[in-house]
Design an enzyme around this catalytic site. Sequence first.
Site, PDB file in Angstrom:
ATOM      1  N   ALA A 119       0.817  -1.227   0.000  1.00  0.00           N
ATOM      2  CA  ALA A 119       0.000   0.000   0.000  1.00  0.00           C
ATOM      3  C   ALA A 119       0.842   1.265   0.000  1.00  0.00           C
ATOM      4  CB  ALA A 119      -0.927  -0.011   1.216  1.00  0.00           C
TER       5      ALA A 119
ATOM      6  N   HIS B  47       1.389 -15.508   7.619  1.00  0.00           N
ATOM      7  CA  HIS B  47       2.206 -14.446   8.199  1.00  0.00           C
ATOM      8  C   HIS B  47       1.842 -14.235   9.664  1.00  0.00           C
ATOM      9  CE1 HIS B  47      -1.519 -12.235   7.370  1.00  0.00           C
ATOM     10  NE2 HIS B  47      -1.089 -11.278   8.189  1.00  0.00           N
TER      11      HIS B  47
ATOM     12  N   GLN C 119       2.636 -11.147  13.078  1.00  0.00           N
ATOM     13  CA  GLN C 119       3.050  -9.786  13.380  1.00  0.00           C
ATOM     14  C   GLN C 119       3.970  -9.782  14.604  1.00  0.00           C
ATOM     15  OE1 GLN C 119       0.186  -6.548  12.941  1.00  0.00           O
ATOM     16  NE2 GLN C 119      -1.387  -8.054  12.442  1.00  0.00           N
TER      17      GLN C 119
END
Length: 364
Positions: free
Chosen positions: A66, A173, A175
């Site tokens: 992004a 994934h 974090q």
Amino acid sequence: MSGQDGVKFDPKEHQHQRYNPLTDRWVLVSAHRMTRPWAGQKESVSEQQVVRSDPQNPLCPGNTRANGQVNPDYESTFVFENDFPALQPDAPDPPQGSDGDSLFQSKAARGKCQVMCFHPWSDITLPLMRQDEVIKVIDKWAELVEELGATYPWVQIFENKGATMGCSNPHPHCQVWASSFLPNEAVVSGRSQKAYYQQHQQQLLLRYAEQEANRQERVVVQSSDWLAVVPYWATWPYQTMLLPRRRHILRLTDLTPEERRDLADVMRRLLTKYDNLFQVSFPYSMGWHGAPTGPHLSGGVDHWQLHAHYYPPLLRSASVRKFMVGYEMLAQEQRDLTPEQAAERLRNVPDEHYRNRKKSEEKE
């Protein structure tokens, strides 16, 4: 023990409370509620068809995120700064109240948030990865704890898996959030472990692992170095805890190569059990807890023992989940089936992942 009417207590039939020594809280166990009919919300059970390499997925190798940055063509793990971090390293201090009223307090919060991709493929999860690939994930976790822990006292590694857990991207994934402060859960857990250590001169979770290994009734999978159990005090239906069983270990960085290989094997086996329970990619939130880090620690940390929590929400099937609402929010945590029942169900599912089994059957 018998009740007032002379009926002998049965944990599968009679409600009771269990104590969580990590949180200093009690949980209400009401296993008899599993017989009630369910007319509430049901989750979708159709598995999402995930494309291995989607040019529109911002986590895939070579794709643009992004913020305009392009991912490298990574072939193993990949770590990058979170494009929308909850913590930033240079945030200013909040203003101090002028009236000194203790009801209105605030303090600084700084840190770093990173995203770590486990694998370049989007259509794979940890239980379906090879053992050597999972070892690389564990190695990278340890590297991040060492790197971020040099500056911050708490490094929280966590994975939200599945749309049910609010995960918006199916790419495998996790974090990593490093903070300038100890979060609430770390404070409470550390306080409880310290109190036990001061009283018994032994780590609470090392002692607990010894007891669970001896009793076996809540063990799901185990190895020479690791134990995965449904905790005696579990709140979520199929909640598990992953524990070192042989020695005192403060953090992921302290694991030997042999312990990391063993951990990778136990993780794959546990997560395969999860997926096989309802024949679906099992949603959960998981995370590691270890001793605080950084140069500004005050006091010792020998009371800490490394461990991981897995919190899956599914209850009766792939479509029926547990909600923490009402009584749980306003009064006390509550669960239906007993931890012993949950552990037995997980133990009894096949060891081969259902997707691999289906592929074998299709070839035949």
